[in-house]
Design a protein around this motif. Sequence first.
Motif, mmCIF file in Angstrom:
data_model
loop_
_atom_site.group_PDB
_atom_site.id
_atom_site.type_symbol
_atom_site.label_atom_id
_atom_site.label_comp_id
_atom_site.label_asym_id
_atom_site.label_seq_id
_atom_site.Cartn_x
_atom_site.Cartn_y
_atom_site.Cartn_z
ATOM 1 N N TYR A 50 -85.039 7.403 54.950
ATOM 2 C CA TYR A 50 -84.867 6.241 55.814
ATOM 3 C C TYR A 50 -86.126 5.388 55.839
ATOM 4 N N ASP A 101 -86.903 3.251 57.869
ATOM 5 C CA ASP A 101 -87.376 3.036 59.244
ATOM 6 C C ASP A 101 -88.684 3.773 59.494
ATOM 7 N N LYS A 154 -75.181 5.220 53.355
ATOM 8 C CA LYS A 154 -75.649 5.661 54.669
ATOM 9 C C LYS A 154 -75.201 7.092 54.959
ATOM 10 N N LEU A 156 -77.315 9.548 52.926
ATOM 11 C CA LEU A 156 -78.622 9.835 53.504
ATOM 12 C C LEU A 156 -78.474 10.814 54.664
#
Lengths: 294, 390
Positions: free
Chosen positions: A202, A204, B22, B25
């Motif tokens: 990620y 982020d 998504k 992940l």
Amino acid sequence: MNAPKISPPAQVRTYSPEPALRRPMTLFRDMARDLSLSWELALAIARRDLSALYRQSVLGYVWAFLPVLATTGVFLFLRSGGALAKWEHPIPYPVYLLVGSLLWQVFADAVQGPLKVVTKSRAMLVKINFPRESLVLAGVLTTVFNFVVRMLILVPALVFFATRGQYEFHWSSLYAFPLGVAGIVLLGYVIGILLTPIGMLYKDVSMGIGMVLNFLMFLVPVVVALPREGMIREVMLANPATYVVDCARGWLLGVPSELVGGFWVVVGASLVLLMLGWLLYRISLPHVIARLGM
Amino acid sequence: MKDDDVLIRVENVSKRFCRDLKRSLFYGVQDVASEMLGIDRSGKGLRKAEFWANTGISFELRRGECLGLIGHNGAGKTTLLKMLNGLIKPDTGSITMRGQVGALIALGAGFNPILTGRENVYIAGSVLGLKKREIDAKYDEIVEFAELDGFMDSPVQNYSSGMQVRLGFAVATAMEPDILLIDEVLAVGDAAFRFKCSERISKALGSAAVIFVSHSAAQISQICSRGIVLESGGMVMSGEIQDCLDVYEKNQMAKSGSPGKEIVSREISEAKFEFPESCGSGDGMDFFVSLYFKEPTIKTIVLRVSFMLGGQSVAEIQTVLPVNDGVLERERVSVRSLDLGRGNYALDIHILSEDRCRHLLRRINCEHISVLGSDWGVAPYRIPTNYPST
């Protein structure tokens, strides 16, 4: 080429869905072996990253300390103009600020180091099998190298401060200061490694780390000193970075910090978490690589 | 044969992937957490949006054997290679690799474009496990094989893809591994380079086991003795390389073959061609042509039948046929000996006017013929001699 090999090959590797932790002896033996194989490779990767980083720029290594000088200059200017509260610490403010900023920069480098180097080596990770400990080691070497470059700015600055009577050299600094810096690098790397697996999945995380490090600089005794009491003191003391930065600075400047006890606690905890971080790094990489694409 | 010599053992290996990014992940996080807690997820089925990139792959490879890994794009070849190379974990089964592994899975992996060729050789070498003095010893040999003398001090970003693959291959094979994994990178090189690679792989086979991925039937049949065919992740065939290539080509044809195209000029009202389904290499063959013109004005036509292999025309029949009163009634055309190598050929049929200026009919990819024989060889055309070819 050579004659055909006749002796049976030494190394046997087995890959299966079984969790690596179910065979701890094999796991630890593999970890130790990979670590021993990593050193030379780490040097090569560090050399690659450093020369690539500075090769295409004109200013080169100057970029290692320019940002710190700039922010230090701004804060000195603000304080001299009376914009900030009165300074009551034994260490003169310019020295306090410069050393603190440089040390904080080392910490920030260390926190971001593992994720950065692993992300940069992404192409290699998805295609070649190599001891991945080398990436983290290469990151440590890069951080240490950048720190040494920053010292080059610090040394003439300290000489300058000495001439103005704001700084006094102590022999104990020569062994105590590196210890303090080692503590900073250790803490930073532990945090960095623990964040690396999720950071690879990620984006982020890397964006968040950058942001947090930016404002966290004001919640450690770098720009302001550790207050004697109050909520700000409590907040600063809750941050492990406070202990390592303050002690390292204290050891360099010969004014020992009050937080030395806490320093050792932080270092001890970091060493334990380092093992955990290494384990997590190793176990998570195949799963992360599978998600990173071709 | 000693069991010692088995360098690769793959047993019932499968791999799950997820289509949605998504979700993929998130599954990654789930997988890491499961493993940290010691949970084995191999028995579980597919989660949402997952599919099997590989299912039930099993084979063994000994020293001295070369396995051709064949399959359509997306069949799971690279995924399998990555599992063999230890980059990702299989979701079922197990893989055992004995010895040092060298892999060439992509162009320029590990090459930093800003650094020079020389610097990259040292880095790539240490990534593959060589010490600096070992790389020093092999450096000249690497440069010579890659034919990059004089370019080693330029940054790699200035290299063409052909130069990069030459360098990558030279470094990967320089360490003389026990197992060599080569993905379809070699396609980027020119013919001379591919020939050198074949040579070097053949030499390496004396002391190694090799897995070779390629879409070139000629190259695979030259280098490999055995093969496995992957189709949508599963292993549909395992055995002699000739048989594997057969299966692969048939499937490829079935995919790309349909739909055929036909363009017919207004002058023709009906056309029919009858070709045999198969013919032995070097045997005689008859086929039949039926043509019906609307007007009896055309007296002669030129018939051209192109034998297509992999989209390329490798042989052709060209004849002049007389048209009787606007009709060709099941005219027999005899081929004395079909000197083509074993394979499945698509036939492109053209009918042209006598002066060859006008196309009267074009029928592409509608007819096929299998030439039977015992080996693939390299070139499609077989020149007959006074000795038998098998």
